[in-house]
Design a protein around this motif. Structure first.
Motif, PDB file in Angstrom:
ATOM      1  N   LYS A  99       2.670  -4.154  16.759  1.00  0.00           N
ATOM      2  CA  LYS A  99       3.825  -3.302  16.530  1.00  0.00           C
ATOM      3  C   LYS A  99       3.631  -2.511  15.249  1.00  0.00           C
ATOM      4  N   ASP A 100       3.932  -1.254  15.312  1.00  0.00           N
ATOM      5  CA  ASP A 100       3.766  -0.399  14.145  1.00  0.00           C
ATOM      6  C   ASP A 100       5.112   0.207  13.757  1.00  0.00           C
ATOM      7  N   GLY A 101       5.506  -0.010  12.536  1.00  0.00           N
ATOM      8  CA  GLY A 101       6.733   0.592  12.039  1.00  0.00           C
ATOM      9  C   GLY A 101       7.808  -0.396  11.639  1.00  0.00           C
ATOM     10  N   THR A 102       7.537  -1.677  11.859  1.00  0.00           N
ATOM     11  CA  THR A 102       8.551  -2.687  11.556  1.00  0.00           C
ATOM     12  C   THR A 102       9.110  -2.557  10.139  1.00  0.00           C
ATOM     13  N   ALA A 103       8.210  -2.582   9.171  1.00  0.00           N
ATOM     14  CA  ALA A 103       8.670  -2.582   7.779  1.00  0.00           C
ATOM     15  C   ALA A 103       8.685  -1.168   7.202  1.00  0.00           C
ATOM     16  N   GLU A 108     -11.054   3.361  14.329  1.00  0.00           N
ATOM     17  CA  GLU A 108     -10.968   1.918  14.544  1.00  0.00           C
ATOM     18  C   GLU A 108     -12.125   1.481  15.436  1.00  0.00           C
ATOM     19  N   HIS A 135      -3.278  -7.281   6.185  1.00  0.00           N
ATOM     20  CA  HIS A 135      -2.844  -5.902   5.966  1.00  0.00           C
ATOM     21  C   HIS A 135      -1.438  -5.820   5.389  1.00  0.00           C
ATOM     22  N   ASN A 171       1.902  -4.186   1.090  1.00  0.00           N
ATOM     23  CA  ASN A 171       3.151  -4.374   0.367  1.00  0.00           C
ATOM     24  C   ASN A 171       3.292  -5.834  -0.020  1.00  0.00           C
ATOM     25  N   ARG A 185       5.251  -7.175  -1.889  1.00  0.00           N
ATOM     26  CA  ARG A 185       6.653  -7.562  -2.109  1.00  0.00           C
ATOM     27  C   ARG A 185       6.846  -8.295  -3.426  1.00  0.00           C
ATOM     28  N   ARG A 245       5.793   5.985   6.692  1.00  0.00           N
ATOM     29  CA  ARG A 245       4.644   6.157   7.585  1.00  0.00           C
ATOM     30  C   ARG A 245       5.069   6.857   8.862  1.00  0.00           C
ATOM     31  N   PHE A 270      -3.049   8.381  10.312  1.00  0.00           N
ATOM     32  CA  PHE A 270      -2.054   7.892   9.365  1.00  0.00           C
ATOM     33  C   PHE A 270      -1.472   9.072   8.592  1.00  0.00           C
ATOM     34  N   PHE A 310       1.011   6.257  -2.310  1.00  0.00           N
ATOM     35  CA  PHE A 310      -0.135   6.041  -1.427  1.00  0.00           C
ATOM     36  C   PHE A 310      -1.386   5.595  -2.189  1.00  0.00           C
ATOM     37  N   MET A 316      -4.783  -2.630  -1.713  1.00  0.00           N
ATOM     38  CA  MET A 316      -5.551  -2.828  -0.486  1.00  0.00           C
ATOM     39  C   MET A 316      -7.050  -3.002  -0.703  1.00  0.00           C
TER      40      MET A 316
HETATM   41  C1  HEM Z   1      -5.876   1.974  11.243  1.00  0.00           C
HETATM   42  C2  HEM Z   1      -5.106   1.874  10.234  1.00  0.00           C
HETATM   43  C3  HEM Z   1      -3.854   1.047  10.169  1.00  0.00           C
HETATM   44  C4  HEM Z   1      -3.326   0.165  11.055  1.00  0.00           C
HETATM   45  C5  HEM Z   1      -3.881  -0.250  12.397  1.00  0.00           C
HETATM   46  C6  HEM Z   1      -2.099  -0.323  10.488  1.00  0.00           C
HETATM   47  C7  HEM Z   1      -1.271  -1.237  11.106  1.00  0.00           C
HETATM   48  C8  HEM Z   1      -0.130  -1.750  10.553  1.00  0.00           C
HETATM   49  C9  HEM Z   1       0.707  -2.739  11.163  1.00  0.00           C
HETATM   50  C10 HEM Z   1       0.462  -3.350  12.526  1.00  0.00           C
HETATM   51  C11 HEM Z   1       1.718  -3.011  10.319  1.00  0.00           C
HETATM   52  C12 HEM Z   1       2.843  -4.019  10.528  1.00  0.00           C
HETATM   53  C13 HEM Z   1       4.062  -3.431  11.147  1.00  0.00           C
HETATM   54  C14 HEM Z   1       4.794  -2.479  10.276  1.00  0.00           C
HETATM   55  O1  HEM Z   1       5.442  -2.868   9.305  1.00  0.00           O
HETATM   56  O2  HEM Z   1       4.720  -1.281  10.581  1.00  0.00           O
HETATM   57  C15 HEM Z   1       1.527  -2.174   9.158  1.00  0.00           C
HETATM   58  C16 HEM Z   1       2.340  -2.168   8.059  1.00  0.00           C
HETATM   59  C17 HEM Z   1       2.107  -1.400   6.932  1.00  0.00           C
HETATM   60  N1  HEM Z   1       1.066  -0.551   6.721  1.00  0.00           N
HETATM   61 FE1  HEM Z   1      -0.426  -0.179   7.978  1.00  0.00          FE
HETATM   62  N2  HEM Z   1      -1.912   0.262   9.271  1.00  0.00           N
HETATM   63  C18 HEM Z   1      -2.961   1.103   9.038  1.00  0.00           C
HETATM   64  C19 HEM Z   1      -3.177   1.876   7.920  1.00  0.00           C
HETATM   65  C20 HEM Z   1      -2.368   1.887   6.824  1.00  0.00           C
HETATM   66  C21 HEM Z   1      -2.619   2.671   5.636  1.00  0.00           C
HETATM   67  C22 HEM Z   1      -3.777   3.629   5.412  1.00  0.00           C
HETATM   68  C23 HEM Z   1      -1.599   2.392   4.786  1.00  0.00           C
HETATM   69  C24 HEM Z   1      -1.338   2.947   3.404  1.00  0.00           C
HETATM   70  C25 HEM Z   1      -2.083   2.912   2.393  1.00  0.00           C
HETATM   71  C26 HEM Z   1      -0.727   1.443   5.439  1.00  0.00           C
HETATM   72  C27 HEM Z   1       0.414   0.933   4.881  1.00  0.00           C
HETATM   73  C28 HEM Z   1       1.235   0.028   5.487  1.00  0.00           C
HETATM   74  C29 HEM Z   1       2.440  -0.473   4.880  1.00  0.00           C
HETATM   75  C30 HEM Z   1       2.999  -0.084   3.519  1.00  0.00           C
HETATM   76  C31 HEM Z   1       2.994  -1.381   5.783  1.00  0.00           C
HETATM   77  C32 HEM Z   1       4.266  -2.185   5.614  1.00  0.00           C
HETATM   78  C33 HEM Z   1       3.992  -3.463   4.923  1.00  0.00           C
HETATM   79  C34 HEM Z   1       5.275  -4.191   4.606  1.00  0.00           C
HETATM   80  O3  HEM Z   1       6.132  -3.579   3.961  1.00  0.00           O
HETATM   81  O4  HEM Z   1       5.397  -5.344   5.009  1.00  0.00           O
HETATM   82  N3  HEM Z   1      -1.229   1.159   6.671  1.00  0.00           N
HETATM   83  N4  HEM Z   1       0.397  -1.419   9.328  1.00  0.00           N
END
Ligand code: HEM
Lengths: 458, 438
Positions: free
Chosen positions: A259-263, A300, A352, A357, A359, A371, A392, A403, A411
């Motif tokens: 799932k993408d976008g939860t947080a 990916e 990830h 984050n 927190r 995002r 992204f 960022f 990261m």
């Molecule tokens: C192929 C690349 C990436 C994949 C597959 C991916 C996937 C995910 C997934 C599955 C989540 C958990 C659900 C959610 O909260 O949306 C997530 C959260 C997040 N991702 Fe990514 N992401 C990618 C790249 C990035 C990049 C480049 C960044 C920024 C530098 C990023 C920043 C974040 C942040 C800030 C969260 C929320 C974390 C939280 O607040 O708990 N992501 N991502």
């Protein structure tokens, strides 16, 4: 330039009439042009029918038509940032060929006029065709105005528009947004050598519910800017949204299956948006009410990912694949408690979500970004492996503090949160192959104004 | 290979190799004998510092669920008593009592379903599916009969009890997301231990060779003998690539020895970029050996020696070894997606061969156990290894020197890649077949 002469300039380009007509079309479509569109009501409404078993079949919920069919062009902010993302995107990087400041004005005026008209559903020039000229409307979408599709054309400015090779190209160098610069080439893990998808003077994020609509908009813009700009790289993307999700639940999944976008940030929280997304008094006057976007084309390794055990996949992301819950909780919306798990026994320190984050309270809260990602698939590479991944887009009020800080200090910092934690585990399966940093100016609020006019005329 | 490549290793090694090795790498080699066949032995990982930090991902699955599982089983058992009561009431033809008992189960399920969900989603679905008709009959159909409900309840009880059994079976380590419905029992026994001992010996022997060959390379570098260094490079690399997956469990070591410039902020000019590849660049791209390469060479041999000692103190277990071999196979592919890993010497074929040789050795040690359980999988894996070896033959000269990888044409590159894909695909099923989870 006075208001009047600005109008005159538009007229001279033969575009003003068209957009006036478009304005009418917008009104009949019954939404309020002054308010920037909010995410569609449908997708935010809690639904009654999510049962305990519902967790496994969010896709089974019947799709409802989005409440908003067309996004207004005019607004405090440009559409394409906090508006609900539609299903298809076309990222376009343009190079400005023109050398005179006036030409830049012309480019922005054309982009404004064409976007204004097309976003209202008027996909060809509204002016009558003359049989002795090539037609304005290229025709592939027909001749009736579109009534839906949620097209938006978001325009971003690259740092090379202000300065290139140390040269002040258009006399704008002193007005450059404070944190705008080319995307760094030293971000750990990026594989940018030989990339053909880097940077750009102007970014267009064309998004709508259909790739053909995006393509039409792109084609139309190119047709109307010959000699002024040339496209440098173009990357299409897509996404599929689940309808009727509960607030706080993700509406989409990425190609890795999670799932993408939860947080993600709540775009309906205006205060939060002002704090983290929209630029304020720290910027030059013209650049306030805008935002920055980090665009990252992230390849990916799909095949390899698909061979990982489910538990390895989940450890890498830090969430459960089916439910989306962090590994220390049971439901998607429950908040993880990292303080209670200092060694990452439940949610790995290098996962990830924990790396993106951690927190840590205000210290990391202020780093959050909005995002708005799409997926891409460009066929296969030389080895016959899927050339696919994630487009992204991270919107931030300050690209360096948000960022870039997250990327560098969390990261890919091998010693965060602890000595020898390593870079985030996900980097084993993904790497950035292109992208750029752009500044997205505020929206156009009046009919006689155009994008970035405060920069160019101010 | 890339710096971040430690992940699989993490998932894998924490549970497999590292959890045990950590005890060893701390101070001496008097490791507790490997609980060789236990899929997960991770308690040490969570509490150890240093390299243990990198193992968090793997450890999670293990330690995290250990307590959870006990709690979960307790709760599920308690709730299950209501099913037993329902069944007893049905036997007495007492529908009203059956309804009451089942209602308690139905209500209580909400509180425990999360455990099952986390444990195994298929199992969870199975229970939910079995509950649906029972609920329909007992809770909503006023005219239902004992005869209708009894078989439905039996299905539910069986599914439910079976789940608890499986959770109990994996409780000490837990496999949060495995699929116990089809999960094979973990193999064990003296024959397996003997196979593992062989693998252990092989890999440690490689580590020794790595030191010897790296020493030869370093000597050539320091005597500014470019031709000699070129020749020695391939041999040293061959041994490194063969044990790479072990090195990856010590993130810092792998970074020091095998990082690519992309993994450093200043790329090729980064002063902290060390190991084989800056020397590779000096030899092939710059054609220049100097005081700086002397320093790099000294550090390289020191790091490699340290790595050897660490590897020697590890205790190999089957799940970790097999997952490591899978990682070696993935390595063949992943570094090549953009540009070459050996970007100056173009000796990538040499790395392929090394990755493959180690993976194959590991596989062969365990092949007969795979064959016992799934003969066609064994046939697939064996054939896939053979295919790749045949495909690689033309790329080596008679004296074993790899041809320049950059000269590979697109068709040949693709053909090779697709063979690796086939092998990786079959191989990804080996651990599961043996009932192991890395
Ligand atoms: C192929 C690349 C990436 C994949 C597959 C991916 C996937 C995910 C997934 C599955 C989540 C958990 C659900 C959610 O909260 O949306 C997530 C959260 C997040 N991702 Fe990514 N992401 C990618 C790249 C990035 C990049 C480049 C960044 C920024 C530098 C990023 C920043 C974040 C942040 C800030 C969260 C929320 C974390 C939280 O607040 O708990 N992501 N991502």
């Amino acid at each position: 330039m006075s208001e009047i002469s600005r109008r005159a300039a538009l007229k001279a380009l033969g575009l003003a009439t068209a957009s006036a007509v478009a304005g009418g079309a917008v009104a009949t479509n019954a939404f309020r042009p002054q308010e920037q569109s909010q995410p569609s009501a449908a997708t935010l409404q809690p639904t009654a029918n999510v049962s305990s078993t519902g967790t496994f079949s969010p896709t089974a919920t019947p799709a409802t038509a989005p409440a908003v069919e067309l996004y207004p062009f005019e607004g405090v902010y440009q559409a394409g940032v906090i508006t609900d993302p539609p299903e298809a995107v076309l990222l376009v990087s343009l190079q400005v060929l023109a050398t005179k400041p006036d030409d830049l004005v012309k480019i922005m005026q054309i982009l404004t006029a064409r976007s204004r008209e097309m976003m209202a559903g008027q996909m060809g020039a509204a002016a009558a065709e003359d049989a002795t000229f090539p037609p304005h409307n290229t025709g592939e979408l027909g001749y009736d105005p579109l009534k839906d599709g949620r097209l938006s054309v978001m325009v971003g400015l690259g740092s090379s528009l202000f300065t290139r090779d140390g040269k002040d190209r258009f006399g704008l160098a002193s007005k450059k947004p404070i944190a705008l610069k080319p995307m760094p080439r030293d971000l750990v893990g990026d594989r940018l050598a030989g990339s053909t998808r880097l940077d750009g003077d102007i970014l267009l994020q064309i998004s709508s519910d259909h790739p053909l609509v995006n393509f039409h908009a792109f084609r139309d813009i190119l047709k109307n800017t010959k000699g002024l700009v040339s496209p440098v790289w173009v990357q299409p993307g897509f996404q599929r949204y689940f309808q009727n999700m509960q607030p706080g639940e993700a509406k989409a999944r990425g190609l890795l299956g999670f799932k993408d976008g939860t947080a993600n940030l709540d775009v309906t929280d205006a205060e939060l948006m002002s704090k983290l997304i929209w630029t304020g008094p720290e910027e030059p006057d013209w650049a306030q009410g805008g935002t920055y976007v980090a665009v990252r084309v992230i390849r990916e390794q799909i095949e390899r990912w698909d061979r990982l055990n489910l538990s390895q996949q989940e450890a890498s992301i830090g969430r459960t694949k089916t439910t989306g819950a962090t590994l220390d909780t049971k439901t998607e919306t429950a908040l993880p408690d990292y303080a209670a798990d200092p060694d990452g026994v439940k949610v790995p320190l290098n996962s990830h979500v924990r790396k993106a984050n951690p927190r840590l309270g205000e210290e990391s809260d202020k780093r959050r970004m909005l995002r708005r990602g799409f997926l891409y698939m460009n066929g296969v590479d030389k080895s016959g492996l899927l050339d696919a991944g994630f487009l992204f887009q991270g919107f931030c009020r300050n690209i360096e503090e948000q960022f870039e800080f997250v990327k560098r200090n969390y990261m890919t910092n091998r010693h965060f949160p602890k000595q020898n934690t390593g870079v985030q585990d996900l980097d084993e399966y993904i790497f950035c192959v292109g992208g750029g940093y752009f500044f997205v100016p505020a929206g156009v609020q009046k009919e006689d104004r155009f994008l970035a006019d405060a920069l160019l005329l101010g | 290979m890339n710096l971040s490549v430690k992940s699989i290793a993490r998932g894998v090694l924490a549970t497999g190799l590292l959890s045990l090795s950590l005890v060893a790498c701390g101070d001496n080699t008097a490791t507790a004998p490997a609980a060789a066949t236990a899929p997960v032995v991770a308690t040490t990982a969570a509490t150890t510092t240093g390299a243990a930090g990198t193992t968090a991902a793997g450890a999670t699955t293990a330690a995290g669920t250990a307590q959870d599982a006990t709690k979960a089983i307790q709760a599920l058992n308690d709730l299950g008593k209501n099913l037993d009561e329902t069944s007893a009431a049905l036997q007495k033809n007492d529908l009203a009592a059956a309804k009451a008992a089942y209602k308690k189960f139905d209500d209580g399920w909400d509180d425990v379903e999360g455990y099952v969900q986390q444990f195994d989603r298929k199992q969870y679905q199975a229970i939910e599916e079995a509950m649906t008709p029972v609920g329909r009959e007992l809770l909503r159909n006023a005219n239902t009969t004992v005869a209708t409900v009894t078989p439905l309840l039996k299905t539910l009880s069986d599914t439910y009890n079976n789940t608890i059994k499986q959770m109990a079976g994996t409780a000490p380590g837990g496999t949060r997301s495995a699929t116990p419905t089809t999960k094979a029992a973990a193999i064990s026994g003296p024959e397996l231990d003997a196979a593992t001992a062989k693998v252990d010996q092989y890999l440690k022997g490689k580590a020794d060779k790595l030191v010897t060959n790296t020493q030869a390379f370093v000597t050539a570098v320091k005597s500014k003998d470019i031709a000699g260094a070129k020749a020695a490079y391939q041999q040293a690399r061959f041994n490194y690539e063969g044990v790479e997956f072990l090195a990856e469990s010590f993130t810092d070591m792998d970074v020091a020895i095998d990082a690519r410039p992309d993994d450093f902020p200043k790329g090729e000019n980064d002063p902290t970029w060390t190991g084989f590849h800056p020397l590779e660049k000096a030899i092939w791209a710059d054609g220049k050996l100097d005081a700086n390469t002397d320093k790099l060479a000294d550090k390289l041999i020191a790091d490699v020696t340290k790595l050897r000692d660490q590897i020697k103190s590890m205790t190999i277990n089957p799940a970790g070894a097999i997952a490591g071999a899978a990682d070696l196979i993935e390595e063949i592919q992943s570094g090549k997606i953009t540009g070459e890993e050996e970007r100056y010497s173009h000796s990538d074929f040499n790395d392929f061969k090394a990755n493959l040789a180690s993976a194959k050795f590991v596989y062969q040690a365990y092949a007969r156990f795979v064959k016992q359980r799934n003969a066609s999988l064994d046939a697939d894996v064996t054939a896939a290894f053979g295919e790749i070896e045949t495909a690689l033959t033309p790329y080596f000269s008679a004296d074993g020197v790899a041809v320049d990888y950059s000269k590979l044409n697109d068709n040949a590159r693709k053909a090779l890649a697709q063979k690796v894909e086939a092998l990786a695909d079959s191989f990804s099923k080996v651990n599961g077949t043996l009932g192991l989870n890395a």
